[in-house]
Motif scaffolding. Structure first.
Motif, PDB file in Angstrom:
ATOM      1  N   HIS A 172     -34.070  -8.525 -31.997  1.00 16.82           N
ATOM      2  CA  HIS A 172     -33.610  -9.691 -31.066  1.00 16.82           C
ATOM      3  C   HIS A 172     -33.929  -9.524 -29.783  1.00 16.82           C
ATOM      4  O   HIS A 172     -33.909  -8.416 -29.256  1.00 16.82           O
ATOM      5  CB  HIS A 172     -32.062  -9.801 -31.382  1.00 16.82           C
ATOM      6  N   HIS A 174     -33.319  -9.062 -26.725  1.00 18.70           N
ATOM      7  CA  HIS A 174     -32.050  -9.019 -25.488  1.00 18.70           C
ATOM      8  C   HIS A 174     -32.195  -7.441 -25.219  1.00 18.70           C
ATOM      9  O   HIS A 174     -32.357  -6.581 -25.850  1.00 18.70           O
ATOM     10  CB  HIS A 174     -30.916  -9.267 -26.057  1.00 18.70           C
ATOM     11  N   GLN A 176     -34.314  -5.596 -23.694  1.00 18.58           N
ATOM     12  CA  GLN A 176     -35.642  -4.917 -24.376  1.00 18.58           C
ATOM     13  C   GLN A 176     -36.032  -3.768 -23.332  1.00 18.58           C
ATOM     14  O   GLN A 176     -35.870  -3.918 -21.964  1.00 18.58           O
ATOM     15  CB  GLN A 176     -36.456  -5.895 -24.627  1.00 18.58           C
ATOM     16  N   GLY A 193     -31.985  -9.118 -39.079  1.00 14.18           N
ATOM     17  CA  GLY A 193     -31.065  -9.844 -39.719  1.00 14.18           C
ATOM     18  C   GLY A 193     -31.524 -11.155 -40.808  1.00 14.18           C
ATOM     19  O   GLY A 193     -32.635 -10.578 -41.375  1.00 14.18           O
ATOM     20  N   GLY A 197     -30.883 -15.864 -38.815  1.00 14.65           N
ATOM     21  CA  GLY A 197     -30.732 -15.200 -37.785  1.00 14.65           C
ATOM     22  C   GLY A 197     -29.458 -14.406 -37.402  1.00 14.65           C
ATOM     23  O   GLY A 197     -28.373 -14.965 -38.357  1.00 14.65           O
ATOM     24  N   LEU A 198     -29.174 -13.838 -36.552  1.00  9.29           N
ATOM     25  CA  LEU A 198     -27.847 -13.168 -36.030  1.00  9.29           C
ATOM     26  C   LEU A 198     -27.036 -14.131 -34.986  1.00  9.29           C
ATOM     27  O   LEU A 198     -27.817 -14.771 -34.277  1.00  9.29           O
ATOM     28  CB  LEU A 198     -28.203 -11.742 -35.361  1.00  9.29           C
ATOM     29  N   THR A 199     -25.930 -14.062 -35.145  1.00  6.82           N
ATOM     30  CA  THR A 199     -25.238 -14.887 -33.919  1.00  6.82           C
ATOM     31  C   THR A 199     -24.968 -14.246 -32.882  1.00  6.82           C
ATOM     32  O   THR A 199     -25.414 -12.918 -32.839  1.00  6.82           O
ATOM     33  CB  THR A 199     -23.692 -14.996 -34.735  1.00  6.82           C
ATOM     34  N   ASN A 200     -24.807 -15.061 -31.800  1.00  6.31           N
ATOM     35  CA  ASN A 200     -24.764 -14.313 -30.356  1.00  6.31           C
ATOM     36  C   ASN A 200     -23.513 -13.302 -30.477  1.00  6.31           C
ATOM     37  O   ASN A 200     -23.697 -12.099 -29.681  1.00  6.31           O
ATOM     38  CB  ASN A 200     -24.328 -15.378 -29.244  1.00  6.31           C
ATOM     39  N   VAL A 203     -24.795 -10.184 -32.172  1.00  5.85           N
ATOM     40  CA  VAL A 203     -25.699  -9.244 -31.095  1.00  5.85           C
ATOM     41  C   VAL A 203     -25.144  -8.478 -29.986  1.00  5.85           C
ATOM     42  O   VAL A 203     -25.228  -7.469 -29.691  1.00  5.85           O
ATOM     43  CB  VAL A 203     -26.729 -10.261 -30.602  1.00  5.85           C
ATOM     44  N   GLY A 213     -32.437  -4.527 -27.807  1.00  9.91           N
ATOM     45  CA  GLY A 213     -33.551  -5.770 -28.595  1.00  9.91           C
ATOM     46  C   GLY A 213     -34.725  -5.163 -28.796  1.00  9.91           C
ATOM     47  O   GLY A 213     -35.208  -4.398 -27.850  1.00  9.91           O
ATOM     48  N   LEU A 215     -38.622  -7.195 -29.709  1.00 10.23           N
ATOM     49  CA  LEU A 215     -39.486  -8.400 -29.803  1.00 10.23           C
ATOM     50  C   LEU A 215     -40.655  -8.152 -30.326  1.00 10.23           C
ATOM     51  O   LEU A 215     -41.291  -7.338 -29.498  1.00 10.23           O
ATOM     52  CB  LEU A 215     -39.245  -9.237 -28.899  1.00 10.23           C
ATOM     53  N   THR A 223     -37.938 -12.748 -42.434  1.00  8.65           N
ATOM     54  CA  THR A 223     -37.044 -11.706 -42.329  1.00  8.65           C
ATOM     55  C   THR A 223     -37.877 -10.475 -42.923  1.00  8.65           C
ATOM     56  O   THR A 223     -37.812  -9.135 -42.615  1.00  8.65           O
ATOM     57  CB  THR A 223     -35.829 -11.799 -42.790  1.00  8.65           C
TER      58      THR A 223
END
Length: 241
Positions: A172, A174, A176, A193, A197-200, A203, A213, A215, A223
């Motif tokens: 995810h 974030h 990073q 995930g 996707g994963l929820t906020n 995360v 995170g 990326l 996935t």
């Protein structure tokens, strides 16, 4: 053509003869149509591979006489724990199979808020057993002698709380940090995930437990693709690739 490679859950000792269970025996005798004296390779997860030959055979049972043993397979330099939110259909089988081939040490199936798979009780236990068999089959195919463990399924929050890896990564974008600039960690946990996707909130909970995170380029990956791409990158940077 190389000799077949079979897993057996029993002690293996050079000079002794072992009896295989019915399923692998039938594979050797009926599917592959092997006969007495045909070479067979065995492994049981202790890190070695054992070379032997069929000593006796009947309709449903084969006995293998063990002749030699190879040196124990080296312990992977990077203990890598994959936390994979359970995916639908055969996608989870695919992920476990390929992650095993790529050298992960442990796999924990996870439930998250957007996970579309609802399993519990006996159905879940049977799935875990099935996924462990998928990992075993991947070891037979890939020549791996140390078997990754498919652990009992957990909720995402429970897995966060139990995770003790030195480096913790979540697919995810974030917080990073460049991976190549970090020192090689003693162990890594990687969270992948679900399709949605994963929820906020999930995360943020991961960040609170030390997950950073990760990326993988500008494209959105499925996935099952994301898990294997990430494992490959980590094995290249810190593992045995």
């Amino acid at each position: 053509m190389s000799s077949p490679r079979i897993f057996t859950n029993q002690p293996l000792i050079v000079g002794q003869t072992v009896t295989l269970d019915e399923q692998p025996s039938l594979h050797l005798l009926r599917v592959l149509r092997l006969t007495v004296t045909a070479p067979v390779r065995l492994f049981n997860g202790d890190g070695c591979e054992y070379q032997g030959a069929i000593a006796t055979a009947n309709k449903k049972q084969a006995e293998i006489h063990i002749v030699t043993a190879s040196a124990a397979e080296a312990i992977p330099p990077l203990p890598l724990h994959l936390g994979q939110v359970i995916s639908k259909g055969d996608k989870m089988d695919f992920t476990i199979q390929k992650a095993t081939e790529l050298g992960v040490s442990q796999i924990t199936p996870l439930f998250s808020e957007r996970c579309d798979v609802r399993l519990k009780g006996e159905r879940l236990e049977k799935k875990i057993e099935h996924w462990q068999k998928v990992a075993l089959s991947a070891c037979e195919q890939s020549g791996r002698n140390r078997i990754p463990q498919v652990l009992p399924a957990l909720s995402l929050n429970d897995w966060y709380a139990r995770c003790d890896a030195e480096r913790r990564l979540i697919l995810h974008p974030h917080n990073q940090q460049p991976l190549q600039q970090a020192h090689p960690p003693a162990s890594v946990a990687l969270l992948v995930g679900p399709e949605g996707g994963l929820t906020n909130t999930e995360v943020a909970a991961g960040a609170a437990h030390g997950f950073q995170g990760l990326l993988l380029g500008p494209r959105i990956l499925r996935t099952e693709t994301a898990a294997l791409a990430a494992v490959s990158v980590l094995q290249f940077l810190w593992g045995d690739f």
